[in-house]
Design a protein around this motif. Structure first.
Motif, PDB file in Angstrom:
ATOM      1  N   PHE A  57      10.173  11.748 -34.653  1.00 31.66           N
ATOM      2  CA  PHE A  57      10.712  13.175 -34.832  1.00 31.66           C
ATOM      3  C   PHE A  57      12.180  13.171 -34.115  1.00 31.66           C
ATOM      4  CE2 PHE A  57       6.175  14.945 -34.422  1.00 31.66           C
ATOM      5  CZ  PHE A  57       5.687  14.389 -35.365  1.00 31.66           C
ATOM      6  N   SER A  58      12.087  12.780 -32.936  1.00 35.60           N
ATOM      7  CA  SER A  58      13.323  12.650 -32.134  1.00 35.60           C
ATOM      8  C   SER A  58      14.672  12.005 -32.899  1.00 35.60           C
ATOM      9  CB  SER A  58      13.232  11.938 -30.799  1.00 35.60           C
ATOM     10  OG  SER A  58      12.374  12.278 -29.996  1.00 35.60           O
ATOM     11  N   ALA A  59      14.196  10.969 -33.626  1.00 34.65           N
ATOM     12  CA  ALA A  59      15.457  10.415 -34.568  1.00 34.65           C
ATOM     13  C   ALA A  59      15.790  11.249 -35.812  1.00 34.65           C
ATOM     14  CB  ALA A  59      14.727   8.984 -34.799  1.00 34.65           C
ATOM     15  N   GLN A  60      14.632  11.837 -36.020  1.00 38.82           N
ATOM     16  CA  GLN A  60      14.905  12.768 -37.482  1.00 38.82           C
ATOM     17  C   GLN A  60      15.698  13.925 -37.028  1.00 38.82           C
ATOM     18  OE1 GLN A  60      10.639  13.007 -38.374  1.00 38.82           O
ATOM     19  NE2 GLN A  60      11.288  12.626 -40.423  1.00 38.82           N
ATOM     20  N   VAL A  61      15.371  14.593 -35.800  1.00 35.64           N
ATOM     21  CA  VAL A  61      16.059  15.770 -35.432  1.00 35.64           C
ATOM     22  C   VAL A  61      17.587  15.405 -35.033  1.00 35.64           C
ATOM     23  CG1 VAL A  61      16.290  17.359 -33.197  1.00 35.64           C
ATOM     24  CG2 VAL A  61      14.027  16.871 -34.371  1.00 35.64           C
ATOM     25  N   GLU A  62      17.650  14.271 -34.473  1.00 28.42           N
ATOM     26  CA  GLU A  62      19.132  13.666 -34.190  1.00 28.42           C
ATOM     27  C   GLU A  62      19.909  13.646 -35.373  1.00 28.42           C
ATOM     28  OE1 GLU A  62      19.959  11.272 -30.524  1.00 28.42           O
ATOM     29  OE2 GLU A  62      19.885   9.887 -32.225  1.00 28.42           O
ATOM     30  N   GLY A  90      21.139  16.788 -36.770  1.00 30.88           N
ATOM     31  CA  GLY A  90      22.143  17.489 -35.886  1.00 30.88           C
ATOM     32  C   GLY A  90      21.665  18.338 -34.786  1.00 30.88           C
ATOM     33  N   GLY A  91      20.275  18.283 -34.502  1.00 25.46           N
ATOM     34  CA  GLY A  91      19.486  18.814 -33.576  1.00 25.46           C
ATOM     35  C   GLY A  91      19.688  17.993 -32.266  1.00 25.46           C
ATOM     36  N   LYS A  92      19.136  18.639 -31.013  1.00 25.00           N
ATOM     37  CA  LYS A  92      19.245  17.923 -29.887  1.00 25.00           C
ATOM     38  C   LYS A  92      17.794  17.533 -29.569  1.00 25.00           C
ATOM     39  CE  LYS A  92      23.336  19.289 -27.692  1.00 25.00           C
ATOM     40  NZ  LYS A  92      23.928  20.010 -26.530  1.00 25.00           N
ATOM     41  N   PRO A  93      17.191  16.512 -29.740  1.00 23.65           N
ATOM     42  CA  PRO A  93      15.679  16.203 -29.360  1.00 23.65           C
ATOM     43  C   PRO A  93      15.668  16.201 -27.700  1.00 23.65           C
ATOM     44  CG  PRO A  93      16.788  14.129 -30.007  1.00 23.65           C
ATOM     45  CD  PRO A  93      17.817  15.230 -30.189  1.00 23.65           C
ATOM     46  N   ASN A  94      14.553  16.650 -27.402  1.00 24.30           N
ATOM     47  CA  ASN A  94      14.132  16.831 -25.860  1.00 24.30           C
ATOM     48  C   ASN A  94      12.661  16.566 -25.662  1.00 24.30           C
ATOM     49  OD1 ASN A  94      14.064  17.620 -23.149  1.00 24.30           O
ATOM     50  ND2 ASN A  94      13.863  19.868 -23.602  1.00 24.30           N
ATOM     51  N   ARG A  95      12.326  15.397 -25.748  1.00 22.35           N
ATOM     52  CA  ARG A  95      10.933  14.797 -25.991  1.00 22.35           C
ATOM     53  C   ARG A  95      10.355  15.156 -24.415  1.00 22.35           C
ATOM     54  NH1 ARG A  95       8.018  10.284 -24.633  1.00 22.35           N
ATOM     55  NH2 ARG A  95       6.150   9.902 -25.969  1.00 22.35           N
ATOM     56  N   LEU A 153      10.068  18.587 -45.048  1.00 19.21           N
ATOM     57  CA  LEU A 153      10.029  19.970 -45.763  1.00 19.21           C
ATOM     58  C   LEU A 153      10.310  21.274 -45.128  1.00 19.21           C
ATOM     59  CD1 LEU A 153       6.811  18.867 -47.751  1.00 19.21           C
ATOM     60  CD2 LEU A 153       9.178  18.659 -48.645  1.00 19.21           C
ATOM     61  N   ILE A 154       9.986  21.208 -43.932  1.00 21.28           N
ATOM     62  CA  ILE A 154       9.971  22.446 -43.154  1.00 21.28           C
ATOM     63  C   ILE A 154      10.872  22.404 -41.905  1.00 21.28           C
ATOM     64  CG2 ILE A 154       8.675  24.111 -41.974  1.00 21.28           C
ATOM     65  CD1 ILE A 154       6.323  23.545 -43.522  1.00 21.28           C
ATOM     66  N   VAL A 155      10.657  21.332 -41.124  1.00 24.86           N
ATOM     67  CA  VAL A 155      11.498  21.384 -39.626  1.00 24.86           C
ATOM     68  C   VAL A 155      12.824  21.091 -40.100  1.00 24.86           C
ATOM     69  CG1 VAL A 155      11.702  20.127 -37.599  1.00 24.86           C
ATOM     70  CG2 VAL A 155       9.467  20.634 -38.583  1.00 24.86           C
ATOM     71  N   LYS A 156      13.107  20.375 -41.135  1.00 21.70           N
ATOM     72  CA  LYS A 156      14.535  20.103 -41.381  1.00 21.70           C
ATOM     73  C   LYS A 156      15.457  21.178 -41.713  1.00 21.70           C
ATOM     74  CE  LYS A 156      17.497  16.818 -44.188  1.00 21.70           C
ATOM     75  NZ  LYS A 156      17.708  16.635 -45.622  1.00 21.70           N
ATOM     76  N   LYS A 157      14.657  21.760 -42.642  1.00 22.22           N
ATOM     77  CA  LYS A 157      15.171  23.219 -43.108  1.00 22.22           C
ATOM     78  C   LYS A 157      15.551  23.925 -41.764  1.00 22.22           C
ATOM     79  CE  LYS A 157      13.340  24.699 -47.309  1.00 22.22           C
ATOM     80  NZ  LYS A 157      14.296  24.610 -48.504  1.00 22.22           N
ATOM     81  N   LEU A 158      14.761  24.106 -40.934  1.00 19.17           N
ATOM     82  CA  LEU A 158      15.075  24.956 -39.615  1.00 19.17           C
ATOM     83  C   LEU A 158      16.140  24.590 -38.865  1.00 19.17           C
ATOM     84  CD1 LEU A 158      13.367  27.264 -38.634  1.00 19.17           C
ATOM     85  CD2 LEU A 158      12.178  25.636 -37.299  1.00 19.17           C
ATOM     86  N   ILE A 159      16.144  23.156 -38.462  1.00 15.66           N
ATOM     87  CA  ILE A 159      16.973  22.623 -37.648  1.00 15.66           C
ATOM     88  C   ILE A 159      18.387  22.985 -38.415  1.00 15.66           C
ATOM     89  CG2 ILE A 159      17.882  20.502 -36.722  1.00 15.66           C
ATOM     90  CD1 ILE A 159      15.363  21.018 -35.510  1.00 15.66           C
ATOM     91  N   GLU A 160      18.535  22.543 -39.692  1.00 19.45           N
ATOM     92  CA  GLU A 160      19.891  22.689 -40.453  1.00 19.45           C
ATOM     93  C   GLU A 160      20.278  24.222 -40.688  1.00 19.45           C
ATOM     94  OE1 GLU A 160      20.045  18.661 -43.044  1.00 19.45           O
ATOM     95  OE2 GLU A 160      19.194  20.524 -44.045  1.00 19.45           O
ATOM     96  N   SER A 161      19.220  25.143 -40.579  1.00 18.73           N
ATOM     97  CA  SER A 161      19.671  26.510 -40.745  1.00 18.73           C
ATOM     98  C   SER A 161      20.405  26.945 -39.413  1.00 18.73           C
ATOM     99  CB  SER A 161      18.485  27.364 -41.408  1.00 18.73           C
ATOM    100  OG  SER A 161      17.674  27.488 -40.073  1.00 18.73           O
ATOM    101  N   TYR A 162      20.117  26.374 -38.377  1.00 21.84           N
ATOM    102  CA  TYR A 162      20.321  26.814 -37.030  1.00 21.84           C
ATOM    103  C   TYR A 162      22.282  26.613 -36.967  1.00 21.84           C
ATOM    104  CZ  TYR A 162      16.377  27.931 -34.423  1.00 21.84           C
ATOM    105  OH  TYR A 162      15.392  28.708 -33.618  1.00 21.84           O
ATOM    106  N   GLN A 163      22.165  25.633 -37.891  1.00 22.42           N
ATOM    107  CA  GLN A 163      23.622  25.091 -37.875  1.00 22.42           C
ATOM    108  C   GLN A 163      24.578  25.458 -39.166  1.00 22.42           C
ATOM    109  OE1 GLN A 163      23.559  20.746 -36.292  1.00 22.42           O
ATOM    110  NE2 GLN A 163      21.584  21.082 -37.242  1.00 22.42           N
ATOM    111  N   GLY A 164      24.012  26.489 -39.851  1.00 19.48           N
ATOM    112  CA  GLY A 164      24.483  26.838 -41.063  1.00 19.48           C
ATOM    113  C   GLY A 164      24.547  25.898 -42.406  1.00 19.48           C
ATOM    114  N   ILE A 165      23.697  24.850 -42.098  1.00 24.17           N
ATOM    115  CA  ILE A 165      23.768  23.969 -43.097  1.00 24.17           C
ATOM    116  C   ILE A 165      22.803  24.262 -44.196  1.00 24.17           C
ATOM    117  CG2 ILE A 165      23.580  21.472 -43.736  1.00 24.17           C
ATOM    118  CD1 ILE A 165      24.039  20.753 -40.772  1.00 24.17           C
ATOM    119  N   LYS A 218      25.802  25.904 -32.459  1.00 22.44           N
ATOM    120  CA  LYS A 218      25.319  25.085 -31.465  1.00 22.44           C
ATOM    121  C   LYS A 218      24.412  24.300 -32.122  1.00 22.44           C
ATOM    122  CE  LYS A 218      25.101  26.924 -26.876  1.00 22.44           C
ATOM    123  NZ  LYS A 218      24.678  27.600 -25.597  1.00 22.44           N
ATOM    124  N   ARG A 219      24.259  22.996 -31.571  1.00 19.99           N
ATOM    125  CA  ARG A 219      23.032  22.240 -32.209  1.00 19.99           C
ATOM    126  C   ARG A 219      21.775  22.547 -31.465  1.00 19.99           C
ATOM    127  NH1 ARG A 219      24.735  16.142 -30.430  1.00 19.99           N
ATOM    128  NH2 ARG A 219      22.909  15.932 -31.576  1.00 19.99           N
TER     129      ARG A 219
END
Lengths: 635, 635
Positions: free
Chosen positions: B203-208, B211-216, B304-316, B170-171
């Motif tokens: 942030f929203s564009a980065q999250v997108e 692979g995440g779903k931004p919800n501002r 450095l931190i949030v990207k790793k987090l968002i990607e780890s949710y997706q197995g990346i 899931k994203r």
């Protein structure tokens, strides 16, 4: 039977030039979008800021704003007391600095006297800790150039500069029409002759990745008027139209005729392989392209021509794939008639990047899935010899290729599972396998083209597996065997064994259809060994000449009722829900040169095969003994 | 004034490890999606085919299906006649081969006899031109591994293998809360003290992109209870929550307290710069992160931190940026307190990759837009000297950097326009400029760190521009001048010139606020030259010590009413709608070493400045004479 239509044979570069020149009206349409919705879009003009940022002088620190002149002379010994409201105001980072102040002192440099008085012990330099108006962005400054793909930081900078709307190129709408009476949607109840439609699903995803808007239509039967109507509608509703397939010259290939009638066929046929029978046409001033039906041909037309088109609508210059030098492991022949694109597997073995060609058939979808790179063989070349240095265009990151175990040799379904486990446990590692049989694996080790070689080679004299072959063929190398599995080999037969097959003798009675494995495979050796022992002439076996490359392909041929039996492993029969007549146990081991044993990826390979999860998987598959799996034996 | 809160100072790696270890419940949720909607998603399990492709033997060519046994003996001299329906059927590519046939003869190899008879002149080998069942994909074959990002070709192969639904990660839904009483939405009528909210749009564009779903969420004022309520809601509605800003320790920085009350602050403060005051917290078992307010600090925490987090949710597995070796052009100091990230401009000059640090302020959004790479200075280092070899992490393709003109020297608004024109005309070319003043440009040429240097240096004795400086400072080099523009320099004053400023004398009367340019800039030299000539002491000028780096910044300071005047070019005054008192014409030329004149990018530079479009642009800006633009003069 229709007459063969002769296609033209333009060189790719010429064809593209000719076509794009004709598409003079290819309009790059523009649109205004909210800046915050513009991520990934391409600017159609340079973006100038509409205001400065910050647009007033503001504090760069938490502290107090002061008149610098009032602080002159402050020292440790001569501390100056300042009063709030009169000589200073409290400011947080970002707060505006009123006109009467010109400097900020950080909170860390203040000594509190009481609620509205502080002492300072050094003087403040004018403009210290102040973010001056326009420090980041000055009004009317060019912040983002034209033809720039907007990144998240660009979007932030534009909003900071007061730019809330931005002009970008429109994403072209791409109509995609699947055609063919034999074509059915996925999920349809299938009958022999049906072909599942998946090409246009791939196209849609490609178009999306390139920034276009895919617009897929329903399947159109091979009825001339229906195809014509559908192309006409699509040309009205889209910026680009792709028709699949009907681009070659068979009985029902109407695409060229339809385009000709509705507009113009600029050219039909390009000197590339795969992809030759492409049709480049124009209807209503819009590009209409007939994409070949074979998936690999379609892929190359999409990547080489359609991508350029979709990107040019958006002002994007297509980037060439990165090229690396590699050593070709196997001879590749090519014809002088075309520029050929060969899908390659890549792996670093020792210091060399080894490139091995994959299946070249235009229908081999899996060769695209498995490819790490593309070798281009120029039209002027008849082929390239093994060992030659070549250039390969990368489809995968170089770093990932460096972290890939190259595994060339005999096939067993467990190799795919090991590959999956390695990547799952350690996301930067990969295993890439080529199935060339056990002897092929030994030869790859000899030529230093693989890290490991799975083999199962029966010594016809000693009855031992593997060791004698390694000694004989690799006498100069220090090879170890990583012990693998003992696996059951036997005859794979139809469910219920209706022909009551019991052993090798039964398959040579002239009534059973057999499917064989390729020369050089351990399973083929096993068959030949047994036939010889029993005095059976291979010619007596119906289908001895039909060769498959994997156990699963053999099982699939049996499952389809295409043949009556084949020789293979238990797991393959089990996966296809077939019956299995066990004949012998063989040792399937992995040969590895000493120098690779210490590589992290090989250590991980050994860890994986020794793991409990993998044992469970072997139990699930059945037919494997693994008491000594992962043990390392010097030969 | 609140007490300063002392932040912790964990090393980045330790902080990430500590935080991710606490997030044990970070659930990688899975979902089934239609295979055709799965482009870009990541498989959560290995995908096995559910059927073979093709699932029946089919023709690989347009032609006829035959019994190979019936063709034995056919030669040129002994042609065999075959009859339709009896000895052959007509097949197109992809048509099924009935059981009674085992070979296909291509249409090209047939001689037509009549409507239902053909002659053949060579025998057909069994299985020739037949795509055997399972040739591409065998039922139950592993086609796509787990943790694999699905590409268009993968999606096609899965559908071909009968896989119409696929399990993917899931994203993660990422709630993003902008906070701050001073923060306003873009488009709001602005007053001093307002700050336009753009961080969370970035942030929203980065999250997108990850692979995440931004919800501002809407902006929340600095009211403790409001922030608390908003974080609580967001933690319920999302998988991850980002709060911006309030992560440092100023008067109204409530984020840490709110997270503490609702859950746990795992740590507050990491030893990196920019980005130090990050808050890593957990609420309801979900990561809740306080992102610093300064855009550059925020960027690094996201990367450095949030990207790793968002990607780890997706197995990346997050990929490290590519690193290259470069030569540092200017000394960079750093503190022992933190790992520092410095934004760098990069350019290949001669054979060397030259890296020049950009503005280091945490508020410098434009430094992120302009950066080509990142230099990491370890915590153990106090800085790096000019000329040292460094490693830079690339934010841009190496190929693009190779196609970049490096331009270091004096600033004029036309440089930005030339840069834009070059890229617009030739999409693979770029111009990258650093504004260090004319003398800075000369020094960059001396150290071989730039291709070209725009300069306007007045020889105080001869009254000539540029030539004498080049001769004096670059005696050993063959330098050419590409003639540029003659531009008007003068005093930029408020609209209507309310203080009636007429010349240099008027600005030294102690009543006018002036803004200066930096030392080493040609404009500064021009001012000093004129002050000296007039016998004016710089100390008499209010604001002589305030330095700006570009003409536009000077004009912006005047436009804001912050100062009364500054020295600069006409176009800057014009762009800001200010008045201008012309004082002199100066020659703004571009110095270039002989060896670069033949480079394609430099030739393109010359083409651009000589072009008609560019002349039009100069006319539009005003204040430029360009009769000899693009002429090349040897010095």
């Amino acid at each position: 039977m229709a007459q063969k239509v002769y296609l033209s044979n333009y060189e790719l570069e010429d064809a593209i030039k000719m076509y794009f020149n004709k598409l003079t009206n290819l309009r790059k349409e523009k649109e205004m979008v909210n800046t915050w919705d513009a991520n990934g879009r391409v600017t159609s003009e340079a973006i100038y800021s509409l205001m400065s940022s910050p647009f007033y002088n503001s504090s760069a620190m938490d502290g107090i704003a002061v008149k610098s002149s009032a602080t002159i002379g402050a020292t440790d010994r001569n501390q100056i007391v300042l009063e709030e409201g009169k000589e200073y105001i409290v400011v947080d980072t970002g707060d505006p600095i009123p006109k009467e102040f010109d400097s900020v002192i950080m909170i860390e440099d203040l000594i509190r006297v009481d609620d509205n008085k502080v002492k300072i012990y050094k003087s403040a330099v004018p403009w210290q800790h102040i973010r001056a108006l326009g420090e980041d962005i000055v009004e009317n400054q060019l912040i983002i150039p034209s033809n720039h793909k907007i990144r998240p930081v660009d979007l932030g900078a534009m909003i900071a500069g007061g730019v809330n709307k931005v002009e970008v190129y429109k994403r072209p709408r791409v109509g995609i029409i699947p055609t063919g009476t034999e074509i059915v949607e996925p999920g349809t109840e299938l009958k022999v002759g049906d072909i599942i439609e998946f090409n246009t699903r791939t196209f849609s995803a490609q178009v999306e990745n390139w920034g276009g808007k895919p617009n897929r239509y329903n399947i159109v039967d091979d009825v001339y008027e229906d195809i014509k109507k559908s192309v006409k509608t699509a040309a009205e509703e889209n910026d680009v139209v792709l028709i699949n397939a009907g681009s070659s010259a068979g009985r029902e290939d109407y695409t060229a005729k339809v385009i000709e009638e509705l507009g113009e066929v600029v050219l039909h046929g390009v000197a590339i392989k795969p992809g030759k029978p492409v049709i480049l046409g124009i209807v209503d001033n819009k590009p209409v392209i007939g994409i070949p039906g074979y998936p690999v041909s379609a892929y190359f037309i999409m990547e080489l021509i359609v991508k350029k088109l979709i990107e040019s609508y958006q002002g994007i210059e297509s980037k060439a794939l990165k090229e690396v030098k590699a050593t070709l492991s196997r001879r590749v022949m090519s014809s002088l008639k075309h520029l050929e694109f060969v899908r390659m597997k890549l792996g670093y073995v020792g210091n060399k990047l080894i490139a091995t060609p994959l299946t070249r058939g235009a229908g081999a979808t899996m060769s695209l899935v498995r490819a790490d790179g593309i070798l281009e063989i120029p039209q002027s070349s008849e082929g390239i010899e093994a060992g030659e240095e070549i250039k390969v265009k990368l489809l995968k990151e170089e770093e990932d290729i460096k972290n890939t175990i190259v595994c060339i040799g005999s096939h067993d379904p467990i190799i795919d599972i090991i590959s999956d486990f390695i990547h799952m446990r350690n996301k930067e590692y990969y295993l890439s396998s080529a199935h060339v049989g056990s002897m092929g694996g030994i030869m790859a080790l000899k030529k230093e083209e693989t890290h490991i070689a799975p083999i199962h080679l029966l010594d016809m004299e000693s009855g031992e597996y593997n060791t004698s072959y390694v000694k004989k063929y690799l006498p100069d190398k220090n090879i170890y065997l990583i012990k693998g599995v003992k696996r059951l080999q036997g005859l794979i037969v139809k469910k219920g064994n209706p022909l009551n097959i019991k052993g090798f003798k039964d398959i040579a009675d002239g009534n059973k259809k057999f499917v064989n494995r390729q020369r050089g495979s351990g399973t083929r050796l096993l068959l030949d060994y047994n036939l010889k022992k029993l005095g059976i002439n291979p010619n007596e076996i119906l289908g001895y000449e039909r060769e498959e490359f994997t156990h699963l392909s053999v099982a699939a041929a049996v499952a389809a009722g295409d043949v009556d039996c084949g020789l293979g492993v238990y797991s393959a029969a089990e996966m296809m829900d077939l019956d299995f007549i066990p004949l012998c146990k063989e040792e399937y081991d992995v040969a590895v040169p000493e120098e690779y044993l210490e590589m992290d990826i090989i250590k991980e390979f050994i860890k994986v095969i020794k793991s409990e999860e993998f044992s469970k998987e072997l139990d699930r598959l059945g037919g494997y003994e693994y008491s000594s799996i992962g043990e390392i034996v010097k030969i």
